[in-house]
Every structure is written in structure tokens, then in C-alpha cells.
Design an enzyme around this catalytic site. Sequence first.
Site, PDB file in Angstrom:
ATOM      1  N   GLU A  44       0.826  -1.212   0.000  1.00  0.00           N
ATOM      2  CA  GLU A  44       0.000   0.000   0.000  1.00  0.00           C
ATOM      3  C   GLU A  44       0.861   1.263   0.000  1.00  0.00           C
ATOM      4  O   GLU A  44       0.457   2.290  -0.554  1.00  0.00           O
ATOM      5  CB  GLU A  44      -0.955   0.001   1.197  1.00  0.00           C
ATOM      6  CG  GLU A  44      -0.276  -0.052   2.550  1.00  0.00           C
ATOM      7  CD  GLU A  44      -1.289  -0.120   3.691  1.00  0.00           C
ATOM      8  OE1 GLU A  44      -2.460   0.208   3.447  1.00  0.00           O
ATOM      9  OE2 GLU A  44      -0.893  -0.498   4.808  1.00  0.00           O
ATOM     10  N   LYS A  46       3.731   1.766  -1.583  1.00  0.00           N
ATOM     11  CA  LYS A  46       4.157   2.051  -2.957  1.00  0.00           C
ATOM     12  C   LYS A  46       2.982   2.534  -3.800  1.00  0.00           C
ATOM     13  O   LYS A  46       3.149   3.385  -4.678  1.00  0.00           O
ATOM     14  CB  LYS A  46       4.785   0.811  -3.575  1.00  0.00           C
ATOM     15  CG  LYS A  46       6.169   0.487  -3.024  1.00  0.00           C
ATOM     16  CD  LYS A  46       6.702  -0.759  -3.669  1.00  0.00           C
ATOM     17  CE  LYS A  46       7.943  -1.241  -2.926  1.00  0.00           C
ATOM     18  NZ  LYS A  46       8.239  -2.645  -3.254  1.00  0.00           N
ATOM     19  N   ALA A  99       3.907  -8.938 -13.802  1.00  0.00           N
ATOM     20  CA  ALA A  99       5.215  -8.424 -13.390  1.00  0.00           C
ATOM     21  C   ALA A  99       5.493  -8.700 -11.913  1.00  0.00           C
ATOM     22  O   ALA A  99       6.555  -8.325 -11.405  1.00  0.00           O
ATOM     23  CB  ALA A  99       5.297  -6.924 -13.666  1.00  0.00           C
ATOM     24  N   SER A 144       9.567 -12.588 -17.688  1.00  0.00           N
ATOM     25  CA  SER A 144      10.593 -13.509 -17.202  1.00  0.00           C
ATOM     26  C   SER A 144      11.956 -12.821 -17.166  1.00  0.00           C
ATOM     27  O   SER A 144      12.071 -11.610 -17.299  1.00  0.00           O
ATOM     28  CB  SER A 144      10.612 -14.772 -18.065  1.00  0.00           C
ATOM     29  OG  SER A 144      11.408 -15.781 -17.478  1.00  0.00           O
ATOM     30  N   LYS A 147      17.763 -15.199 -16.076  1.00  0.00           N
ATOM     31  CA  LYS A 147      18.134 -16.227 -15.105  1.00  0.00           C
ATOM     32  C   LYS A 147      17.276 -17.486 -15.220  1.00  0.00           C
ATOM     33  O   LYS A 147      17.594 -18.524 -14.645  1.00  0.00           O
ATOM     34  CB  LYS A 147      18.090 -15.645 -13.692  1.00  0.00           C
ATOM     35  CG  LYS A 147      19.154 -14.573 -13.496  1.00  0.00           C
ATOM     36  CD  LYS A 147      18.955 -13.765 -12.239  1.00  0.00           C
ATOM     37  CE  LYS A 147      19.994 -12.643 -12.146  1.00  0.00           C
ATOM     38  NZ  LYS A 147      19.874 -11.652 -13.238  1.00  0.00           N
ATOM     39  N   VAL A 186      17.532  -4.739 -15.903  1.00  0.00           N
ATOM     40  CA  VAL A 186      16.948  -3.470 -16.328  1.00  0.00           C
ATOM     41  C   VAL A 186      17.739  -2.344 -15.672  1.00  0.00           C
ATOM     42  O   VAL A 186      17.904  -2.311 -14.449  1.00  0.00           O
ATOM     43  CB  VAL A 186      15.463  -3.392 -15.937  1.00  0.00           C
ATOM     44  CG1 VAL A 186      14.902  -2.020 -16.279  1.00  0.00           C
ATOM     45  CG2 VAL A 186      14.682  -4.486 -16.659  1.00  0.00           C
ATOM     46  N   SER A 189      16.772  -0.249 -12.309  1.00  0.00           N
ATOM     47  CA  SER A 189      15.562  -0.721 -11.637  1.00  0.00           C
ATOM     48  C   SER A 189      15.862  -0.951 -10.156  1.00  0.00           C
ATOM     49  O   SER A 189      17.017  -1.098  -9.750  1.00  0.00           O
ATOM     50  CB  SER A 189      15.052  -2.010 -12.285  1.00  0.00           C
ATOM     51  OG  SER A 189      15.993  -3.054 -12.112  1.00  0.00           O
ATOM     52  N   THR A 210      31.638  -8.742  -7.721  1.00  0.00           N
ATOM     53  CA  THR A 210      31.886 -10.150  -7.419  1.00  0.00           C
ATOM     54  C   THR A 210      33.180 -10.650  -8.076  1.00  0.00           C
ATOM     55  O   THR A 210      34.068 -11.147  -7.390  1.00  0.00           O
ATOM     56  CB  THR A 210      30.691 -11.002  -7.877  1.00  0.00           C
ATOM     57  OG1 THR A 210      30.359 -10.649  -9.229  1.00  0.00           O
ATOM     58  CG2 THR A 210      29.484 -10.740  -6.994  1.00  0.00           C
TER      59      THR A 210
END
Length: 354
Positions: A44, A46, A99, A144, A147, A186, A189, A210
Site C-alpha cells: 500500500e 508504494k 510483473a 521472465s 536467469k 533493467v 531498476s 563479485t
Amino acid sequence: MDIFNNKVIVITGGTGSLGKVLTRRLLKKELGSPQKIIIFSRDEAKQHTMRVEYQHKGNVTDEVIYDNFARLIEFRIGDIRDFHSVCSVLKDADIIINAAALKQVPSCEYFPYEAVQTNIIGAENILRAIDEKALGVETVVGVSTDKACKPVNAMGISKAMQERIFITANVMLPKTRFICVRYGNVLASRGSVIPLFHEQIKHGGPLTITTKEMTRFLLPLESAVDTIFAALLGAKPGEIYIPKIPAARIEDIAKVLIGKRTVAINYTGIRPGEKVHEVLISEEEAWRAYDRGDYYAIKPMLPELFVPEPTQQALVKEYSSGDFLMTYEETEALLRKHHLLVDQDSMGKGEFLR
């Protein structure tokens, strides 16, 4: 082609990064004027933030979008995991864009059943609602991720299963078209590496990477929406649409963002479930993947759905981020183009209005 004319469009997870930009594009009425856009999410706070961002328009040229927002948007609190919530929100839907997702790789590794509930059971709830309530849904788009291709982590496995659930649904529920889009990281994002690097630079570092070798596909939010629109326009039942997008070394992204600053880089090793390179089309999928201009389309493996294209040449190898790398200069140009350099700092303006 006005595919959204008089349609009720439901965006599950609609308050996320993609949902926000998708909503804005729908309000521009590029492909027709929707009857209603329903933002379905469980957060709520967001939803409230999304309302406020539209109510305080930045300039007069946005006025038509804000007017459309007031008339066309409906917010619905609910959870994709809850069958009752899903049935309620989908009852008048023509187009569903799924999404809603758990997408953080380490989180899904430590809490894999949470990924199952959102990414797999959530998708199954959409199918059950359409089937058991005899809903007149025209198209479902599953959003999707790279990954899901040759998955090595819980998030990817759960999204690969979601793809299979939606693809198979075309056999079980032939009156509804089920299609998917699959793409890489993205740009900017929520939860992605660029906002993290921005914060680390602002605090004087170090930047955490990494490995030196790690590469990733990079996709602007607008291009993610373009992929969804392209799939809605052209995908046949069971196809997965994949954009042709650039890839970069994560180390190059970090160095571009650091620029001339004195900021250290720490190499931390691969996190649980991470890959060094991402793959959007595997070797096994390549033989049924075809060129569609700015996109590839992977045809479903199920014989009931597979339609051969004898005049088209299928791909001959996998589509990997390790094979299509931008140079340092090209990476800098891409980030500058999308106002993602630290000095440009469009982060503070929110993903929504960018």
C-alpha cells in the site's frame, strides 16, 4: 495498431520499476486507449507513492498523462499468491501483464519456497482463475528473466517454471493467448547494481564487485516495455520474446560511474546462485529461436504449439552476455544516454517519471 483500445489491463506487481514505466506508457495511449488500467500489488505504501507522484506533475506537457491517470487507473491491494485476490482482480481483465515477482537472487536462495509461492504458485493462480471462473482474458504476458535460461539459482528455476506454466496453458486454455518476455538486467531498476554503485560512490566507496569477469545484459526500462508491446503485437501462443540488447562487464560499469574519483573497488566473490555470464537463449533453445527484427522469438517445444517457419533460419548458438560485450567507451555512452552517471543523478527523480 490499437491493441489496447477499450481494454481492461491488469498489471500484477504494478508498483515495481517495470510496472511504473509500463503504466506511464499505457497512459500515453501509444497503442490505443485502455478502458481501465488496474495496478495490483500488496504494498500500500508504494501504491500511495505512485498516486502522489502523478498528483504532483512536473510540467505542463505531462498534463494529458495526469488527466488520464485520474480517469483510468484503479489501485487494488492484493497478493498474487492468494487465489481469492487474483480471482477478484482478474474478473473483468482483457490483458494481464504478470510483473509480480521475487527477483533478488540471494533472497531466493535463502528463502526458496517464497520464490515458489510468488513466481510459480502466483502464475498458477492466474491460470486457475481464468479456468475456474471462465474469465474472458484475451492475453497473458509472463515477464521472465535471463536467469530462467539454464537456471542455476532458485530465482531462475522458479521463473523457468513460470515460463513453462504459461506456455503449457495454451494447450489447456486455448481461448486465451499465453506468451512470455525474457530479458536481462533493467538499468537502474529497484535493487539493481547501478543504484547500489551510486550509493557506494556517494559514501566514498568501496564499490563491491563479485569478479572481474562478470558480464550482464543491460536494458533500459523503456526498452523492457517495448519488448512487452512487441510481444503483444506479434507473439504467437507459447512464444517467448527476447530483445536484442547490449552487454557489459560489471567492472566497466563501476569504472565508468567512478570516473575520475578516487574510489576503491573490492572483489567479493560470486554470491550464492550467481552466474559469471547471463544467457538469454540457450543452445537447446537456439534451434527453435527465430529472428523478429529487434527481437528473437523462442517457439514452444510442445508439438501442439510448435509452428515451423521453413523460410526462416533458426539461431545456431546460444545468446550469451559474454559474447556481445560493449567496450568501455560504449558502456559510458549508454549510461550517459540514459542519465545514469553519478553527476547526472536521475536516481533521485524516481523511476516513475524518468
